[in-house]
Design a protein around this motif. Structure first.
Motif, PDB file in Angstrom:
ATOM      1  N   TYR B  89      37.433  45.876  36.788  1.00 46.43           N
ATOM      2  CA  TYR B  89      38.643  45.160  37.192  1.00 46.43           C
ATOM      3  C   TYR B  89      39.176  44.358  36.008  1.00 46.43           C
ATOM      4  CZ  TYR B  89      37.510  46.494  41.938  1.00 46.43           C
ATOM      5  OH  TYR B  89      37.251  47.235  43.074  1.00 46.43           O
ATOM      6  N   PHE B  90      40.473  44.501  35.764  1.00 44.31           N
ATOM      7  CA  PHE B  90      41.098  43.832  34.626  1.00 44.31           C
ATOM      8  C   PHE B  90      42.205  42.899  35.096  1.00 44.31           C
ATOM      9  CE2 PHE B  90      39.111  46.019  31.153  1.00 44.31           C
ATOM     10  CZ  PHE B  90      38.779  47.269  31.664  1.00 44.31           C
ATOM     11  N   CYS B  91      42.135  41.677  34.615  1.00 40.24           N
ATOM     12  CA  CYS B  91      43.202  40.720  34.824  1.00 40.24           C
ATOM     13  C   CYS B  91      44.144  40.814  33.622  1.00 40.24           C
ATOM     14  CB  CYS B  91      42.610  39.316  34.924  1.00 40.24           C
ATOM     15  SG  CYS B  91      43.779  37.987  35.200  1.00 40.24           S
ATOM     16  N   ALA B  92      45.435  40.666  33.860  1.00 40.58           N
ATOM     17  CA  ALA B  92      46.401  40.760  32.771  1.00 40.58           C
ATOM     18  C   ALA B  92      47.527  39.763  32.972  1.00 40.58           C
ATOM     19  CB  ALA B  92      46.974  42.181  32.679  1.00 40.58           C
ATOM     20  N   VAL B  93      48.051  39.260  31.869  1.00 40.96           N
ATOM     21  CA  VAL B  93      49.179  38.348  31.901  1.00 40.96           C
ATOM     22  C   VAL B  93      50.324  38.939  31.093  1.00 40.96           C
ATOM     23  CG1 VAL B  93      48.265  37.053  29.927  1.00 40.96           C
ATOM     24  CG2 VAL B  93      49.949  35.994  31.403  1.00 40.96           C
ATOM     25  N   SER B  94      51.499  38.832  31.646  1.00 40.24           N
ATOM     26  CA  SER B  94      52.695  39.336  30.982  1.00 40.24           C
ATOM     27  C   SER B  94      53.617  38.166  30.696  1.00 40.24           C
ATOM     28  CB  SER B  94      53.407  40.347  31.872  1.00 40.24           C
ATOM     29  OG  SER B  94      54.545  40.864  31.234  1.00 40.24           O
TER      30      SER B  94
END
Lengths: 113, 115
Positions: B89-94
């Motif tokens: 599972y990957f968390c990402a911020v844009s």
């Protein structure tokens, strides 16, 4: 609706050989991304396109890596010559410029021997 | 610069137990937040996203996440996990930079569901 299509899924080459990966994004998306994913790590951006223009290629090792996106649709990522450390999964993604939401292909796994 | 920290590299959980995968981010500007899931030998699939509005976001497969601006966190939760949830599972911020969104990923959390 077809998703992001990448080929080949797997590629094994010897070091110093060239290799190319192809990506067909989702129709209508105006951004296309190439990411590098090493084993056990998160994706790292190599290059980002908006339509035909490469707007962020600061992380692309330009001495051996090149990319193009002809006509603002399909894209090709090339490595020449490949090195052992290039073994990884190369992910292509597409999306719309204003949301940041990306749709990923299944990736191309490269093994350099 | 923006960064994403996933506090646990591996999380083992028994089937039907609840789970929380932690994610913190750093950014001085407004962000969009995402959780992606990656099954073995596959690409990343969007689980859920926070763009604006309600801070509690519901996604696919029974997952939800809560955006906490004061703690700069976006933890992922599921009340009862299944064997099929085993994945990375990957968390990402844009972040909007010079008119375009730039997506930065965390290092990932490997969720293993044991029977």
């Amino acid at each position: 609706e077809a998703g992001v299509v990448q080929s080949p899924r797997y590629k094994i080459i010897e070091k110093k050989q060239p290799v190319a990966f192809w990506c067909n994004p989702i129709s209508g998306h105006n951004t296309l991304y190439w990411y590098l994913q090493n084993l056990g790590q998160g994706p790292e951006l190599l290059i980002r396109y908006e339509n035909e223009e490469a707007v962020d290629d600061s992380q692309l090792p330009k001495d051996r890596f090149s990319a193009e996106r002809l006509k603002g649709v399909d894209s090709t990522l090339k490595i020449q010559p490949a090195e052992l450390g290039d073994s990884a999964v190369y992910l292509c993604a597409s999306g719309w410029v204003n949301t940041g939401e990306l749709f990923f292909g299944e990736g191309s796994r490269l093994t350099v021997l | 610069a923006q960064s994403v920290t996933q506090l646990d590299s591996q999380v083992p959980v028994f089937e039907e137990a609840p789970v929380e995968l932690r994610c913190n981010y750093s950014s001085s500007v407004s962000v969009y937040l995402f959780w992606y899931v990656q099954y073995p030998n596959q690409g990343l699939q969007l689980l859920l996203k926070y763009l604006s509005g309600s801070t509690l976001v519901k996604g696919i497969n029974g997952f939800e996440a809560e955006f906490n601006k004061s703690q700069t966190s976006f933890h992922l939760r599921k009340p009862s996990v299944h064997i099929s949830d085993t994945a990375e599972y990957f968390c990402a911020v844009s972040v909007l930079i010079q008119g375009a969104q730039k997506l930065v990923f965390g290092q990932g959390t490997r969720l293993t569901i044991n029977p």
